[in-house]
Design a protein around this motif. Structure first.
Motif, mmCIF file in Angstrom:
data_model
loop_
_atom_site.group_PDB
_atom_site.id
_atom_site.type_symbol
_atom_site.label_atom_id
_atom_site.label_comp_id
_atom_site.label_asym_id
_atom_site.label_seq_id
_atom_site.Cartn_x
_atom_site.Cartn_y
_atom_site.Cartn_z
ATOM 1 N N GLU A 266 4.899 4.600 15.256
ATOM 2 C CA GLU A 266 5.332 5.871 14.670
ATOM 3 C C GLU A 266 4.248 6.951 14.754
ATOM 4 O O GLU A 266 4.520 8.135 14.557
ATOM 5 C CB GLU A 266 5.733 5.681 13.206
ATOM 6 N N ALA B 14 2.467 11.002 11.891
ATOM 7 C CA ALA B 14 3.550 10.026 12.086
ATOM 8 C C ALA B 14 4.834 10.684 11.584
ATOM 9 O O ALA B 14 5.082 11.845 11.871
ATOM 10 C CB ALA B 14 3.241 8.731 11.347
ATOM 11 N N LYS B 15 5.671 9.958 10.855
ATOM 12 C CA LYS B 15 6.870 10.581 10.282
ATOM 13 C C LYS B 15 6.480 11.653 9.270
ATOM 14 O O LYS B 15 7.238 12.579 8.999
ATOM 15 C CB LYS B 15 7.761 9.511 9.640
#
Length: 231
Positions: free
Chosen positions: A147, A162-163
């Motif tokens: 991710e 990342a997210k």
């Protein structure tokens, strides 16, 4: 280990040959395997086959929707599936970067070459389970490596993109020890996840979400070679 392989090709002869070779490979490795065949991109999508597929062997030249179009649709909703294009032409290689294809197999495909690519796919699937476990503001946070798009230094902190953005008080060198071979340095202040790279210029790296990362002088060849090895 159980692996689900989907083969999407409008040529029944090629579907059968690829299925037979994949079956022999799985038997030699003692993997449990499920192989499903699809004669068109539309059939694959209709059956929502990407939801259960680990590895997709995908013909590029098909009637109606071609393999590149299917790969783009699949990738938008499935980031983990390993896409392998099977084609007789080289001009689609650039499209492979757009959808994070694992590899191109040129027809006629040999058993040895298919086995080599399937081994790489399994390695990638295994690496998707790896995570960083960090302490952030007194809490333990688990971040899957696949991710993380890139990492950058901001003053005395390292920020993981990342997210969501996660800031930790570590040096880049300390963090780098816990990353896998899908990550590469882009200079003193950045580490990039190779699977997210869309394009590389002499001055910057462009990720598939449009993010531009400055590339340190002299790093262009190193990053290019890392991308070639990875893909």
């Amino acid at each position: 280990m159980r692996i689900h392989i989907s083969i999407c090709d409008d040529d029944p002869v090629w579907r059968g040959q690829l299925a037979a070779m994949a079956g022999r490979w799985a038997k030699s490795r003692e993997y449990a395997i499920q192989i499903n065949e699809f004669e068109s991109a539309e059939e694959f999508l209709f059956k929502e086959a990407d939801k259960g597929t680990d590895i997709l062997l995908l013909d590029v030249e098909m009637k109606e929707m071609n393999g590149v179009e299917l790969a783009a649709k699949v990738r938008r909703r499935n980031k983990e599936i390993q896409i392998v294009f099977v084609t007789g032409y080289l001009e689609y290689i650039q499209d492979g970067y757009e959808v994070e294809a694992l590899h191109y197999l040129l027809k006629p495909v040999t058993h040895e070459k298919l086995c080599e690519v399937l081994e790489r796919a399994v390695k990638k699937l295994s690496s998707q389970d790896k995570s960083l476990v960090l302490t952030v503001h007194g809490e333990t946070v688990r971040i899957p490596l696949h991710e993380i798009r890139y990492v950058e230094v901001r003053k005395n902190y390292v920020t993981l993109h990342a997210k969501e953005e996660i800031e930790v008080r570590l040096t880049l060198q300390e963090l780098e020890k816990n990353l896998d071979d899908s990550f590469e340095r882009a200079g003193r202040s950045y580490i990039v996840n190779l699977r997210f790279i869309k394009r590389i210029t002499k001055k910057e790296i462009i990720l598939n979400d449009g993010q531009e990362i400055p590339l340190s002088r002299g790093m262009y060849d190193k990053i290019n070679q890392a991308v070639i090895r990875y893909f």
